[in-house]
Design an enzyme around this catalytic site. Structure first.
Site, PDB file in Angstrom:
ATOM      1  CD  GLU A 126      37.863  47.821  59.343  1.00 40.51           C
ATOM      2  OE1 GLU A 126      37.662  48.956  58.851  1.00 40.51           O
ATOM      3  OE2 GLU A 126      38.564  47.631  60.355  1.00 40.51           O
ATOM      4  N   GLY A 128      35.213  48.723  53.843  1.00 41.66           N
ATOM      5  CA  GLY A 128      36.033  49.587  52.987  1.00 41.66           C
ATOM      6  C   GLY A 128      37.488  49.164  52.910  1.00 41.66           C
ATOM      7  CD  GLU A 367      43.873  33.847  53.282  1.00 43.65           C
ATOM      8  OE1 GLU A 367      44.636  34.761  53.652  1.00 43.65           O
ATOM      9  OE2 GLU A 367      43.002  33.357  54.032  1.00 43.65           O
ATOM     10  CB  THR A 369      42.216  39.722  44.314  1.00 43.00           C
ATOM     11  OG1 THR A 369      43.100  40.834  44.137  1.00 43.00           O
ATOM     12  CG2 THR A 369      41.088  40.108  45.264  1.00 43.00           C
TER      13      THR A 369
HETATM   14  C1  LIG Z   1      34.316  33.536  51.358  1.00 41.79           C
HETATM   15  C2  LIG Z   1      35.228  34.578  51.910  1.00 41.79           C
HETATM   16  C3  LIG Z   1      35.812  34.359  53.155  1.00 41.79           C
HETATM   17  C4  LIG Z   1      36.654  35.328  53.720  1.00 41.79           C
HETATM   18  N1  LIG Z   1      37.160  35.123  54.978  1.00 41.79           N
HETATM   19  C5  LIG Z   1      37.798  36.146  55.614  1.00 41.79           C
HETATM   20  C6  LIG Z   1      38.149  36.034  57.000  1.00 41.79           C
HETATM   21  O1  LIG Z   1      37.936  35.000  57.636  1.00 41.79           O
HETATM   22  N2  LIG Z   1      38.701  37.100  57.608  1.00 41.79           N
HETATM   23  C7  LIG Z   1      38.966  38.265  56.940  1.00 41.79           C
HETATM   24  O2  LIG Z   1      39.480  39.187  57.561  1.00 41.79           O
HETATM   25  N3  LIG Z   1      38.666  38.390  55.619  1.00 41.79           N
HETATM   26  C8  LIG Z   1      38.075  37.374  54.946  1.00 41.79           C
HETATM   27  N4  LIG Z   1      37.722  37.490  53.610  1.00 41.79           N
HETATM   28  C9  LIG Z   1      38.023  38.740  52.914  1.00 41.79           C
HETATM   29  C10 LIG Z   1      38.960  38.610  51.741  1.00 41.79           C
HETATM   30  O3  LIG Z   1      40.291  38.448  52.165  1.00 41.79           O
HETATM   31  C11 LIG Z   1      38.761  39.844  50.840  1.00 41.79           C
HETATM   32  O4  LIG Z   1      37.470  39.726  50.262  1.00 41.79           O
HETATM   33  C12 LIG Z   1      39.808  39.971  49.761  1.00 41.79           C
HETATM   34  O5  LIG Z   1      41.066  40.262  50.313  1.00 41.79           O
HETATM   35  C13 LIG Z   1      39.453  41.070  48.751  1.00 41.79           C
HETATM   36  O6  LIG Z   1      39.084  42.246  49.397  1.00 41.79           O
HETATM   37  P1  LIG Z   1      37.714  42.984  48.964  1.00 41.79           P
HETATM   38  O7  LIG Z   1      36.620  41.986  48.992  1.00 41.79           O
HETATM   39  O8  LIG Z   1      37.538  44.178  49.844  1.00 41.79           O
HETATM   40  O9  LIG Z   1      37.919  43.439  47.484  1.00 41.79           O
HETATM   41  P2  LIG Z   1      38.540  44.843  46.999  1.00 41.79           P
HETATM   42  O10 LIG Z   1      39.817  45.088  47.719  1.00 41.79           O
HETATM   43  O11 LIG Z   1      37.478  45.873  47.097  1.00 41.79           O
HETATM   44  O12 LIG Z   1      38.844  44.534  45.482  1.00 41.79           O
HETATM   45  C14 LIG Z   1      37.873  44.739  44.463  1.00 41.79           C
HETATM   46  C15 LIG Z   1      38.562  44.522  43.119  1.00 41.79           C
HETATM   47  O13 LIG Z   1      39.626  45.478  42.961  1.00 41.79           O
HETATM   48  C16 LIG Z   1      40.831  44.805  42.663  1.00 41.79           C
HETATM   49  N5  LIG Z   1      41.963  45.485  43.276  1.00 41.79           N
HETATM   50  C17 LIG Z   1      42.098  45.904  44.563  1.00 41.79           C
HETATM   51  N6  LIG Z   1      43.320  46.408  44.769  1.00 41.79           N
HETATM   52  C18 LIG Z   1      43.978  46.305  43.594  1.00 41.79           C
HETATM   53  C19 LIG Z   1      45.291  46.641  43.164  1.00 41.79           C
HETATM   54  N7  LIG Z   1      46.178  47.207  43.993  1.00 41.79           N
HETATM   55  N8  LIG Z   1      45.630  46.392  41.862  1.00 41.79           N
HETATM   56  C20 LIG Z   1      44.741  45.818  41.011  1.00 41.79           C
HETATM   57  N9  LIG Z   1      43.485  45.473  41.376  1.00 41.79           N
HETATM   58  C21 LIG Z   1      43.113  45.722  42.632  1.00 41.79           C
HETATM   59  C22 LIG Z   1      40.663  43.421  43.287  1.00 41.79           C
HETATM   60  O14 LIG Z   1      41.555  42.487  42.724  1.00 41.79           O
HETATM   61  C23 LIG Z   1      39.210  43.140  42.983  1.00 41.79           C
HETATM   62  O15 LIG Z   1      39.106  42.664  41.674  1.00 41.79           O
HETATM   63  C24 LIG Z   1      36.915  36.533  52.999  1.00 41.79           C
HETATM   64  C25 LIG Z   1      36.340  36.721  51.747  1.00 41.79           C
HETATM   65  C26 LIG Z   1      35.499  35.773  51.206  1.00 41.79           C
HETATM   66  C27 LIG Z   1      34.875  36.017  49.868  1.00 41.79           C
END
Ligand SMILES: Cc1cc2nc3c(=O)[nH]c(=O)nc-3n(C[C@H](O)[C@H](O)[C@H](O)COP(=O)(O)OP(=O)(O)OC[C@H]3O[C@@H](n4cnc5c(N)ncnc54)[C@H](O)[C@@H]3O)c2cc1C
Length: 390
Positions: A126, A128, A367, A369
């Site tokens: 989502e 957030g 999957e 980061t």
């Molecule tokens: C092309 C694409 C396809 C996708 N497909 C799907 C899908 O089919 N279904 C689905 O449900 N999701 C999907 N996703 C979502 C994807 O799994 C998330 O984007 C990913 O897990 C990261 O979450 P976020 O984007 O909210 O980043 P955030 O969680 O907001 O992270 C932002 C930054 O903070 C860092 N960070 C966060 N937590 C920590 C921590 N504990 N320690 C250190 N650093 C941290 C991260 O590494 C990153 O650098 C997709 C994303 C993309 C880009």
């Protein structure tokens, strides 16, 4: 090499043949914004099924080929050699579902998925809640014989070609209030609508775009619940382990192709009277890329083998994270070097180096980061010590 069995080598050869058939179509797809005509994609899917590489993660009991984890890696490695998602037709349906599916769910979703008749998408992330899946705000409320779902999901990959979505939300009310539940939502369904379809760095066909999808008072029968109320997170973890291995595998394939292409180019491109492969700075880029590919492949194959041998699930979790972390970062470095070796050509979209340079970037994000993988690995290291993990 890698002590592959005769059967492993045959599966690998069939997958490689399939990838080799798709590679010549990449540049045209790229120049068309990633679009591939639906009838062409259907032909590719039929070919993957014919070659026995489709749904490789599904067991024979539900109609899949019943490949080992290592064999699944060998197939996805070849998928990774192809850009523009042309090889995504080699689907890996939800391998965790057969163990928990009801007989009805097996007939409606799992067996058709094994035959290539139905495709899924995942609606978990989502606005957030990405890395921290527990922060999701989507709700699942029981109402008579139905559940009512609400939430806005981001990045729903392949929504436009999916027949059903896995929707994860938090239960509102009941014995498991606040816990996670996963439900299967048939598509299209009343109340499911696309909010918008952002464009991303890679050029993929519109069927595989990643729209933001709203679920507004979507009613699904209780029979669509996967497992039990409160189980939702456990499926996500199982899927993460599998997908992290497969991300690692696809990164190996991408890196292998890049190493092959940049080496061939370096041997034939003559600058100042010498092939550029004779310049020490270029040699270093080739040598570092090959060495890192070898390390990543050995790590990934060993992780797959230990899963096949029944590794402890926590150890497997950490090792899948290591494979995903190292292979995705390795592939990113290799793509960067490949662009450099190709010089100006490396910046042209018709060259694989340029496409991989963009496409591989997401492997460090989805999957989980790289930062999340490091956190998982360090956590397991602190609990179990290095001797159990590496
Ligand atoms: C092309 C694409 C396809 C996708 N497909 C799907 C899908 O089919 N279904 C689905 O449900 N999701 C999907 N996703 C979502 C994807 O799994 C998330 O984007 C990913 O897990 C990261 O979450 P976020 O984007 O909210 O980043 P955030 O969680 O907001 O992270 C932002 C930054 O903070 C860092 N960070 C966060 N937590 C920590 C921590 N504990 N320690 C250190 N650093 C941290 C991260 O590494 C990153 O650098 C997709 C994303 C993309 C880009």
């Amino acid at each position: 090499m890698y002590s592959l069995s005769e059967q492993d080598l045959q599966i690998q050869a069939r997958a490689r043949q399939f990838a080799d058939e798709l590679i010549p179509l990449e540049a045209q797809a790229e120049l068309a914004g990633g679009e591939v005509p639906a009838d062409v994609e259907a032909k590719h899917k039929a070919r993957a099924i014919e070659l026995g590489i489709y749904a490789s993660n599904l067991p024979a009991s539900v109609g899949g080929p019943g490949c080992t984890t290592l064999q699944q890696v060998l197939i996805q490695e070849q998928v990774g050699r192809v850009t523009n998602a042309l090889a995504w037709v080699v689907a890996t349906p939800p391998g965790w579902l057969p163990d928990v599916a009801t007989p009805e769910q097996l007939e409606r979703y799992v067996r058709p998925a094994a035959r290539g008749e139905r495709d899924e998408c995942y609606a978990i992330t989502e606005e957030g809640a990405g890395s921290d899946v527990d922060a999701i705000e989507a709700t699942v409320r029981r109402d008579g014989d139905d559940y009512v779902l609400n939430g806005v999901k981001w990045h729903v990959t392949s929504f436009y070609c999916a027949d059903y979505a896995f929707f994860q939300g938090k239960l509102a009310g009941g014995d498991h209030d606040g816990e996670h539940a996963m439900l299967i939502v048939d598509l299209p369904s009343p109340g499911v609508r696309v909010v918008r379809t952002p464009l991303y760095m890679h050029s993929l066909g519109s069927a595989h775009h990643h729209p933001i999808v709203a679920f507004e008072d979507v009613r699904v029968p209780v029979a669509q619940l996967v497992g039990a109320e409160g189980d939702g997170m456990s499926f996500a973890y199982e899927w993460f382990r599998f997908e992290r291995m497969m991300v690692a595998a696809r990164c190996l394939g991408a890196a292998e192709r890049l190493v092959a292409e940049m080496t061939a180019f370096a041997k034939e491109r003559v600058v100042s009277g010498r092939p550029i492969a004779q310049f020490g700075a270029v040699e270093a880029m080739l040598a570092d890329s090959l060495t890192e590919l070898f390390a990543a492949r050995a790590l990934t194959y060993e992780t797959a083998r230990s899963i096949d041998a029944g590794a402890d699930v926590k150890v497997a979790h950490a090792q899948c994270s290591m494979a995903k972390l190292y292979a995705s970062e390795m592939a990113g470095r290799v793509a960067d070097r490949a662009v450099q070796v190709f010089g100006g050509r490396g910046y042209m979209r018709e060259y694989a180096a340029e496409r991989f340079y963009r496409e591989l970037r997401v492997e460090r994000i989805w999957e989980g980061t790289s930062e999340v993988q490091r956190s998982i690995i360090a956590g397991q290291l602190i609990k179990r010590g290095p001797e159990r993990l590496a």
